[in-house]
Every structure is written in C-alpha cells, then in structure tokens.
Design a protein around this motif. Structure first.
Motif, PDB file in Angstrom:
ATOM      1  N   ASP A 159      24.342 -44.603 -11.603  1.00  0.00           N
ATOM      2  CA  ASP A 159      25.086 -43.390 -11.959  1.00  0.00           C
ATOM      3  C   ASP A 159      24.162 -42.215 -12.261  1.00  0.00           C
ATOM      4  OD1 ASP A 159      27.341 -44.914 -11.682  1.00  0.00           O
ATOM      5  OD2 ASP A 159      27.626 -45.276 -13.841  1.00  0.00           O
ATOM      6  N   ASN A 160      22.919 -42.479 -12.581  1.00  0.00           N
ATOM      7  CA  ASN A 160      21.982 -41.406 -12.948  1.00  0.00           C
ATOM      8  C   ASN A 160      20.763 -41.416 -12.017  1.00  0.00           C
ATOM      9  OD1 ASN A 160      23.001 -40.377 -15.851  1.00  0.00           O
ATOM     10  ND2 ASN A 160      23.232 -42.605 -15.787  1.00  0.00           N
ATOM     11  N   ILE A 161      21.013 -41.637 -10.736  1.00  0.00           N
ATOM     12  CA  ILE A 161      19.931 -41.724  -9.781  1.00  0.00           C
ATOM     13  C   ILE A 161      19.163 -40.413  -9.661  1.00  0.00           C
ATOM     14  CG2 ILE A 161      21.415 -41.117  -7.841  1.00  0.00           C
ATOM     15  CD1 ILE A 161      18.538 -43.685  -7.819  1.00  0.00           C
ATOM     16  N   SER A 162      19.883 -39.289  -9.814  1.00  0.00           N
ATOM     17  CA  SER A 162      19.194 -37.995  -9.733  1.00  0.00           C
ATOM     18  C   SER A 162      18.237 -37.810 -10.905  1.00  0.00           C
ATOM     19  CB  SER A 162      20.218 -36.865  -9.698  1.00  0.00           C
ATOM     20  OG  SER A 162      21.018 -36.879 -10.868  1.00  0.00           O
ATOM     21  N   ILE A 163      18.640 -38.266 -12.083  1.00  0.00           N
ATOM     22  CA  ILE A 163      17.759 -38.177 -13.260  1.00  0.00           C
ATOM     23  C   ILE A 163      16.546 -39.087 -13.065  1.00  0.00           C
ATOM     24  CG2 ILE A 163      17.602 -38.586 -15.742  1.00  0.00           C
ATOM     25  CD1 ILE A 163      20.541 -37.882 -15.976  1.00  0.00           C
ATOM     26  N   LEU A 164      16.757 -40.253 -12.438  1.00  0.00           N
ATOM     27  CA  LEU A 164      15.646 -41.171 -12.182  1.00  0.00           C
ATOM     28  C   LEU A 164      14.597 -40.500 -11.297  1.00  0.00           C
ATOM     29  CD1 LEU A 164      14.432 -44.033 -12.395  1.00  0.00           C
ATOM     30  CD2 LEU A 164      15.801 -44.647 -10.389  1.00  0.00           C
ATOM     31  N   HIS A 165      15.043 -39.824 -10.239  1.00  0.00           N
ATOM     32  CA  HIS A 165      14.100 -39.126  -9.361  1.00  0.00           C
ATOM     33  C   HIS A 165      13.381 -37.998 -10.106  1.00  0.00           C
ATOM     34  CE1 HIS A 165      15.117 -41.306  -5.786  1.00  0.00           C
ATOM     35  NE2 HIS A 165      16.410 -40.960  -5.841  1.00  0.00           N
ATOM     36  N   ALA A 166      14.148 -37.245 -10.913  1.00  0.00           N
ATOM     37  CA  ALA A 166      13.548 -36.113 -11.626  1.00  0.00           C
ATOM     38  C   ALA A 166      12.508 -36.590 -12.645  1.00  0.00           C
ATOM     39  CB  ALA A 166      14.641 -35.311 -12.335  1.00  0.00           C
ATOM     40  N   MET A 167      12.812 -37.667 -13.342  1.00  0.00           N
ATOM     41  CA  MET A 167      11.861 -38.173 -14.340  1.00  0.00           C
ATOM     42  C   MET A 167      10.619 -38.741 -13.664  1.00  0.00           C
ATOM     43  SD  MET A 167      12.566 -40.746 -17.562  1.00  0.00           S
ATOM     44  CE  MET A 167      13.868 -39.673 -18.164  1.00  0.00           C
ATOM     45  N   ALA A 168      10.791 -39.425 -12.548  1.00  0.00           N
ATOM     46  CA  ALA A 168       9.629 -39.940 -11.826  1.00  0.00           C
ATOM     47  C   ALA A 168       8.759 -38.800 -11.312  1.00  0.00           C
ATOM     48  CB  ALA A 168      10.094 -40.820 -10.667  1.00  0.00           C
ATOM     49  N   ASP A 169       9.383 -37.718 -10.839  1.00  0.00           N
ATOM     50  CA  ASP A 169       8.606 -36.565 -10.393  1.00  0.00           C
ATOM     51  C   ASP A 169       7.829 -35.941 -11.542  1.00  0.00           C
ATOM     52  OD1 ASP A 169       9.543 -36.947  -7.840  1.00  0.00           O
ATOM     53  OD2 ASP A 169      11.170 -35.468  -8.025  1.00  0.00           O
ATOM     54  N   ALA A 170       8.481 -35.858 -12.727  1.00  0.00           N
ATOM     55  CA  ALA A 170       7.784 -35.308 -13.895  1.00  0.00           C
ATOM     56  C   ALA A 170       6.596 -36.174 -14.286  1.00  0.00           C
ATOM     57  CB  ALA A 170       8.762 -35.171 -15.061  1.00  0.00           C
ATOM     58  N   LEU A 171       6.769 -37.474 -14.202  1.00  0.00           N
ATOM     59  CA  LEU A 171       5.654 -38.365 -14.521  1.00  0.00           C
ATOM     60  C   LEU A 171       4.537 -38.235 -13.501  1.00  0.00           C
ATOM     61  CD1 LEU A 171       7.609 -41.571 -15.666  1.00  0.00           C
ATOM     62  CD2 LEU A 171       6.093 -40.172 -17.072  1.00  0.00           C
TER      63      LEU A 171
END
Length: 652
Positions: A571-583
């Motif tokens: 349900d939060n796949i977009s947040i997963l991508h955004a957090m991985a990009d930030a890392l």
C-alpha cells in the motif's frame, strides 16, 4: 621510588665489588704460580752450583732469590737433608712460624662462595615476592589477597552514586551503623552481617560498596571471588580465615567480595563432592560469617550478576540476609549519572543531559560513562575545546549502531538493495501500532552490519503487550519483504537471517513462555534459561502432540505478521521508493526525514549532512573493483541488522 633505585644500585655495587675481588685473588694466585714456579730438582742443582743466595721457608713453600736478584718459588716435597745442603753452600735461610687459622675462619673461607650465592638468591626472592613468608612469597599461599584501603584512601561518597536511589536508601542504615553503632546496640538491634548486591553488569555495585566505606570513613577490603580458589586444597579456606582476621583487627570495616558466585555456588554440584576446594572455601566463609566467634563491626558486601546460583546457606538470615537490587537506571537516573560523569568534561552550552538520557534507554551506568568518554574523544579528534551535543549524538550512534566502516565500500547494486531493505524495516515499524519510533536509518556499514534501522522508545518500558510484540514481528520481516517486492524472489539475500532468527525466537517465547497463544493458553512449555528471554531449549516433558501444536502456533504468528507487513509495504510502495532514494542520496536519514517521507513530503537534508562540491555524496561507501563479491557476501549474514538497537523485551 628514587630511594629504592639508589638502594638497588648500592647493593649491586657491593655485590659486584666482592665478586671482582674474589676473581682477582684467585686469578692473581694462578698467575703468580705460573710465572715464578721452579722445579725442586732444579732448585737443588742451583744451590749446589752456588746460584742461590737466600731462601725463605714458609711451611712447604720456599721463596728464594738468585745471586742475580731474581725471585723464584718452589715446593719442598719433604726432603729432610735440605737444611744441610743450604748451610753447606752458604745460603742464607729465613724461617717463618706457620700461620694458625681458626676452625671458624677455615669454614667461612671454604663456604664463602655458597653463602654469597644464598644471599643473592634471598635478595632476588625479596625483590620479587617480599620474602619467604612475606606477601607474595612462596610460603604465602594461605594469605589473603584482599587489598585494603584506609578511610583516607576511599574518596567515593554516596553523592558520587547516581541513578540508584532505592539501593542508596537500603545501604543508608549501614553507613549510620558504622558511624554510630551504639545507637542500634542500645536498643538490641543488629545490623545485617552481609549485604548482597544483585544487578546487571555496569550498574554500579562496586561503586556503591566503595561509597558506603567512604561515607562511613572505615577501612575497605576488596577481593574477587576467584582470588579464593586455587589448585591446592585448603588454600581458599586459609585465605578466608586470614581475610577475616585482618578485618577483625581493623574493625569496624567493610569487606567487599566481587563476583561471589565464583566461590559461592550451590554445594554438591562440583566434581569433587564435599572435598572440592571451592566447597571447602564456601564452608569456611559460612563459618566466618555466622560461626561461634562473632565478627562485630565487620560487614561483608558482595556483588553478583547471578544470585540464582548461590548456595541457600549463604543467603539465610545471619549471613547475606539483605539483598539490594541495583538495576538499570530509569530516565531520571540516567540524567543524574550523566551529570556525575560530565563534571570532568568541558561542556558546551547546547549539551542537554535530559535529552541524552531520553535517547539512551537500557544504558547502564558504565554505558553512560563510556558515552561521555566517547563524546570527549570525538571532540579531541576535531581539536575542539568544548564537547557539544553533536559529539554526544555521534558517540551514541557509535555505541548503539557500531563504528562506521568507511574503509568498506559497497557497489551501487548492493547499496540499493540495502537501502530498500532498511526502508522496509522503517516503514513497517512506523505504521504498526505500539512500535518504538524510528530514530535513524542508515546504509553506512557499521560493525558487522551493512545497514541499520534504529528504533528508540519514547519512554522506559518494563512490560510488553501482545500487540507490541506482534508489531516487532512485522517490522522484522519488512526488510526481506521489501527485497522480494523490488528485486524478485530469486534476488532475496541472506541479509534477513538475523531478522528471521529474532522473529522466530520472539514468536516461540510468546507461545511457550509468556502465555500469549489463544490455543495453548497461559502455560509454560519451556524452561527459563537463567533469566535470558531470548535463549531457551525445549522442555523434554512436553509431549509430541503439544510440540506439534507449538510449532503450528508459532507458524501462525509468523504468517499473520508477515502478511500484514507485506500489505503495508504494498500500500505504500511509493513511500518505499522515496525512502530508498533518500538513503541512496544521504546514506543516513533521521527521524524528521522519515516523518516527512511517511507524510508524502520531500525528505529534506539531515541536520549534519553537507554535500560535496559536485552535489553528490563523497562515495566513501562505494565498493572498489578489488573488493570481491565473496567478501561482501560474508557480511550479509548479519547485514541490515537492527538487533543492536531494538533490545529484546524483558518481561516479568
């Protein structure tokens, strides 16, 4: 120290002088004998030829002078006609009375080398061990190894002990008794003979014992339980007797025995039965603490981490009849401990001990002392004059997450996989109920881990609900699920091995120890492993049918929370991508950035992050071409590991 050095130099000078004199004496005699010795037959021939003018007879030794003035020496083999020949050839004869030496002098001269060697041996023995029977000498096995500190040497007081208010109250009356024993004796009261301090390592048990002695101004004997046990039978018991004799001579005083479980374990469990050296030592200690002879004014304080293994006779009234629990400090206690250790450190105005205390749950007094020391070291490395709050944050990260392995670099592919793994942990931990807040997420290699997701509780917790435990199960599987969702089932790595192990153990404890299974009910199916909640073994009394149901309940718990974590990440796949990009960009993100990402906002920069001139990271964690893939995979058995941060629940 200077006087001892001068004394040693003087002694060695005397020894060297004596040895040199003896050497010169014997070598001189040998040289003289070789240079002037004359055969007796040649001597008689020279007398007959008129070549000898004078002789001096000293026993069998003959010293003579030729007519040309040259001296010689010969030995008379017992020729009775020698005097007639000398007088017939007009040789001047001088005789000497034989030198008389006393028997004692002869014995001394013959035994002098041996006596000298014995004297040197005694000197070395005294230098190394204090003499034959002195402290540390070969005959001092039965002497106590307790180190005594007088009342003037003990500088620690109860003001130096922080974070243990209840323990200080317990020992307060002991201090009062040592100061004024008549106050209690007039009313018929007896102070406890022994006080047993129980608690985890580093909580200040030894410090508290020193503070009692320093507050009461009495001598303090300190010894470890292992100092009593030796390979020789009876030595430990002898040391116990000697220790109590010394204590009685200095009463009132305190005897502190650290790690008493080394000698105070339950009897009958050793290989030697009743004759075991350790058990004899324990028996002697029991007698000394409450035997026929009184030990008035001698208070024994012992410390241990394992009170459950001590002999029951040691804990009965009259011996260690008072137990003081010195536990981990709460948030207020941690703040007080930090203030004590910060006295020696020049602090900046921005340092807030209360804030540091809230961010260090589960820290003992020793851990907090180490935190202050690490912060001071960080400041010293940066050539700073004051220790700031930023230095304390770096020190806390180092202790909780490990040292940054800047020399270890990661490939972009490995770095990306680690970023999604840690983002999966953080997102699930953020969304599940009653989970500790996310404090920091990092893909910078630390210790044995390639990535870290760190959680910090908002307040100290002393019990854990079923909902909180299931939330931990879900967050533990968040990293593995994120890997599978993004890279596919075939690309899942071994990085979740530690997560799986911890999740399985929590689920097993919920079913077999904590009574949190609806099907099996509130029963214990496994033994406690000496107070350790994470380490346990199956109970042999459990039937095969119950074991099967236990496994089914564990699997049900794991599957339910695995599916919940999978749904949250889907349900939060977009947040997963955004957090991985930030890392990938910052390598480490803090709680504020995680909150922004979870709310659908831009992450923003970390407070202490600075970009390089080209706007990219410095690449300190990129894998070099010489780094083999096999070496990288070796660390993956423990990578993405947040076990150093999220302490396991300790239920009561």
């Amino acid at each position: 120290m200077k006087n001892d050095m001068l004394k040693n130099i003087l002694i060695w000078t005397v020894v060297a002088t004596i040895m040199l004199s003896i050497f010169n004496h014997f070598s001189g005699q040998q040289m003289m004998g070789k240079s002037s010795q004359l055969a007796y037959s040649d001597f008689i021939q020279k007398v007959h030829n008129g070549q000898v003018s004078q002789v001096s007879i000293d026993g069998q030794t003959i010293h003579g002078v030729y007519t040309n003035g040259q001296a010689f020496t010969t030995i008379n083999p017992g020729d009775v006609g020698l005097m007639g020949d000398l007088l017939d050839y007009h040789v001047k004869v001088i005789a000497h009375l034989p030198e008389k030496q006393s028997v004692l002098m002869q014995i001394f001269i013959s035994w002098f080398p041996m006596l000298l060697l014995i004297a040197i041996w005694i000197f070395f023995m005294r230098s190394m061990g204090g003499g034959i029977g002195g402290k540390g000498g070969p005959m001092s096995f039965g002497k106590s190894k307790a180190r005594m500190m007088t009342e003037d040497q003990v500088k620690v007081t109860l003001e130096d002990v922080a974070g243990a208010d209840e323990a200080k109250e317990e020992v307060g009356e002991i201090v009062d008794f040592l100061r004024d024993p008549e106050k209690y004796q007039n009313l018929g009261g007896n102070i406890p003979r022994g006080v047993l301090m129980v608690g985890p390592p580093g909580t200040g048990k030894t410090l508290l014992a020193k503070a009692i002695a320093g507050e009461a101004k009495v001598p303090f004997f300190s010894i470890s339980g292992s100092d009593f046990v030796e390979m020789f039978v009876g030595v430990g018991a002898s040391r116990v007797r000697d220790m109590f004799e010394q204590a009685k001579a200095h009463a009132p005083c305190i005897i502190f025995i650290d790690e008493i479980d080394a000698v105070g374990r339950s009897r009958g469990a050793g290989m030697g039965g009743g004759n075991d050296e350790r058990e004899q030592t324990l028996n002697q200690m029991l007698v000394e603490m409450d035997g026929f002879e009184g030990n008035e004014g001698v208070i024994v304080i012992a410390a241990t981490n394992r009170a459950d293994v001590l002999d029951p006779a040691l804990l009965r009234p009259g011996r260690f009849d008072r137990q003081v629990t010195v536990g981990l400090p709460d948030v207020r206690g941690r703040e007080q401990i930090l203030k004590v250790h910060m006295r020696k450190v020049p602090l900046s105005d921005d340092v807030k001990p209360a804030l540091i205390a809230r961010g260090t749950p589960g820290f003992s007094g020793a851990d907090l002392a180490n935190l202050v020391n690490e912060a001071a070291l960080f400041a010293a490395r940066g050539n700073e004059r004051l220790v700031t709050q930023a230095h304390f944050e770096k020190a806390k990260d180092k202790i909780l997450m490990g040292v940054e392995r800047k020399s270890m670099v990661m490939s972009e592919e490995e770095k990306k996989l680690t970023a999604y793994h840690e983002a999966g942990h953080a997102i699930v931990g953020y969304l599940v109920p009653e989970h500790d807040p996310v404090y920091k997420v990092s893909i910078m290699p630390r210790g044995r881990a390639l990535g870290v997701t760190m959680y910090l509780p908002e307040e100290d917790s002393y019990s854990y609900s079923k909902r909180k435990l299931e939330s931990q199960l879900s967050s533990l599987y968040g990293g593995r699920i994120a890997e599978e969702m993004i890279f596919g089932a075939e690309a899942v790595t071994t990085g979740a091995s530690n997560d799986i192990m911890r999740a399985t153990q929590i689920a097993r404890n919920m079913v077999t120890k904590w009574g949190l299974s609806d099907r099996l009910g509130p029963l214990m199916y496994e033994e406690e492993d000496n107070g350790s909640l994470m380490g346990s073994s199956r109970n042999a009394n459990v039937s095969g049918e119950i074991s099967k149901e236990i496994d089914m309940e564990i699997r049900k718990l794991i599957d339910r929370n695995y599916e919940r974590a999978e749904k949250l990440l889907t349900d939060n796949i977009s947040i997963l991508h955004a957090m991985a990009d930030a890392l990938m960009k910052y390598e480490t993100i803090d709680a504020d950035q995680v909150k922004n990402l979870m709310e659908g906002k831009e992450s923003g920069e970390p407070k202490d992050w600075k970009e390089s001139d080209d706007g990219k990271d410095d690449g300190s964690s990129k894998l070099s071409s010489s780094q083999s893939q096999e070496t990288t995979k070796t660390d993956l058995s423990d990578n993405h590991d947040d076990s150093v941060n999220d302490a396991e629940p300790k239920l009561h």
